[in-house]
Design a protein around this motif. Structure first.
Motif, short mmCIF file in Angstrom:
data_model
loop_
_atom_site.label_atom_id
_atom_site.label_comp_id
_atom_site.label_asym_id
_atom_site.label_seq_id
_atom_site.Cartn_x
_atom_site.Cartn_y
_atom_site.Cartn_z
N LEU A 26 0.93 -1.30 -0.06
CA LEU A 26 -0.08 -0.01 0.08
C LEU A 26 0.93 1.28 -0.02
CD1 LEU A 26 -2.99 0.83 0.41
CD2 LEU A 26 -2.50 1.13 2.79
N ALA A 27 1.88 1.39 0.86
CA ALA A 27 2.65 2.35 1.17
C ALA A 27 3.66 2.53 -0.29
CB ALA A 27 3.36 2.58 2.45
N PHE A 28 4.36 1.47 -0.50
CA PHE A 28 5.54 1.76 -1.40
C PHE A 28 5.03 1.40 -2.97
CE2 PHE A 28 7.32 1.22 2.84
CZ PHE A 28 7.90 2.43 2.76
N GLU A 29 4.29 0.35 -3.08
CA GLU A 29 4.02 -0.18 -4.49
C GLU A 29 3.00 0.88 -5.03
OE1 GLU A 29 5.63 -2.24 -6.70
OE2 GLU A 29 6.96 -2.63 -4.63
N LEU A 30 1.58 0.91 -4.55
CA LEU A 30 0.71 1.48 -4.88
C LEU A 30 0.52 2.95 -4.45
CD1 LEU A 30 -2.08 -1.21 -3.87
CD2 LEU A 30 -0.99 -0.90 -6.15
N GLN A 31 1.14 3.29 -3.42
CA GLN A 31 1.41 4.63 -2.96
C GLN A 31 -0.32 5.30 -2.67
OE1 GLN A 31 4.28 6.48 -5.37
NE2 GLN A 31 5.81 5.56 -4.62
N SER A 32 -1.06 4.63 -2.06
CA SER A 32 -2.25 4.92 -1.88
C SER A 32 -2.53 4.98 -0.31
CB SER A 32 -3.08 3.93 -2.51
OG SER A 32 -3.15 4.17 -3.88
N VAL A 33 -3.71 5.38 0.17
CA VAL A 33 -3.97 5.57 1.40
C VAL A 33 -5.62 4.68 1.28
CG1 VAL A 33 -4.76 6.53 3.53
CG2 VAL A 33 -2.69 7.23 2.35
N CYS A 34 -5.72 3.77 2.14
CA CYS A 34 -6.84 2.92 2.00
C CYS A 34 -7.46 2.80 3.47
CB CYS A 34 -6.86 1.69 1.20
SG CYS A 34 -8.27 0.36 1.33
#
Length: 185
Positions: free
Chosen positions: A125-133
């Protein structure tokens, strides 16, 4: 001669109920996210990152939505937590005690696997997708809560066995996860 009875710590009395409540919330959320994923809907998300996560290649394992596995994990944790409490101790004390012992160990195994897998997903989530879910972060928090509650929710007779079991489950989980997601990107 007076006997002092040792009072059971509140966490020992309530941990199974707390685990069950968290599992119910987790099952409802992952059930709803599974529905959204299967119907092509979009998750209501304050950050907008949830839709990004649900549409990413990390959201499926062997073509099956990851949320289904989360749903099954939450249902399993809830069932194991509540099962011994459904047996009347006055009618079948021996069965209840056996079930408590076995389910505590399997709760620990499940919580360890869920926490390790959630840790990997937080990295993605933090490093590959760089999103906040918010759903992903909540699920990781639930998993860690399960682990803390299973460790502190009872007295463990053999801490060494618990540590070794946790290491083995953690290693199997991370190796399996890395193997499954080796070609994703």
């Amino acid at each position: 001669m007076s006997r002092r009875s040792r009072k059971t710590p509140w966490l020992h009395r309530w941990s199974r109920y707390i685990i069950t409540a968290i599992a119910c919330v987790g099952a409802i959320v992952t059930g709803w996210l599974t529905y959204e994923k299967l119907t092509g809907g979009s998750a209501a998300c304050p950050t907008g990152g949830c839709t990004n996560v649900l549409s990413s290649p990390y959201a499926e394992v062997f073509g099956i939505p990851l949320t289904i596995f989360g749903l099954l994990a939450y249902l399993s944790m809830g069932a194991m937590a509540i099962a011994p409490l459904l047996i009347n101790p006055d009618l079948n004390k021996e069965l209840r005690l056996k079930l408590e012992t076995w389910t505590w160990f399997f709760l620990f195994i499940g919580a360890t696997a869920m926490t390790v897998f959630s840790g990997y997903l937080m990295y993605v989530l933090a490093f590959e997708l760089q999103s906040v879910c918010v759903y992903c972060i909540s699920s990781a928090t639930f998993s860690l809560s399960f682990l803390v509650l299973t460790i502190l929710g009872r007295e463990w007779p053999d801490a060494g066995q618990l540590v070794m079991s946790g290491i083995v489950v953690g290693m199997v989980t991370i190796i399996g996860t890395l193997g499954v997601y080796a070609n994703v990107r």
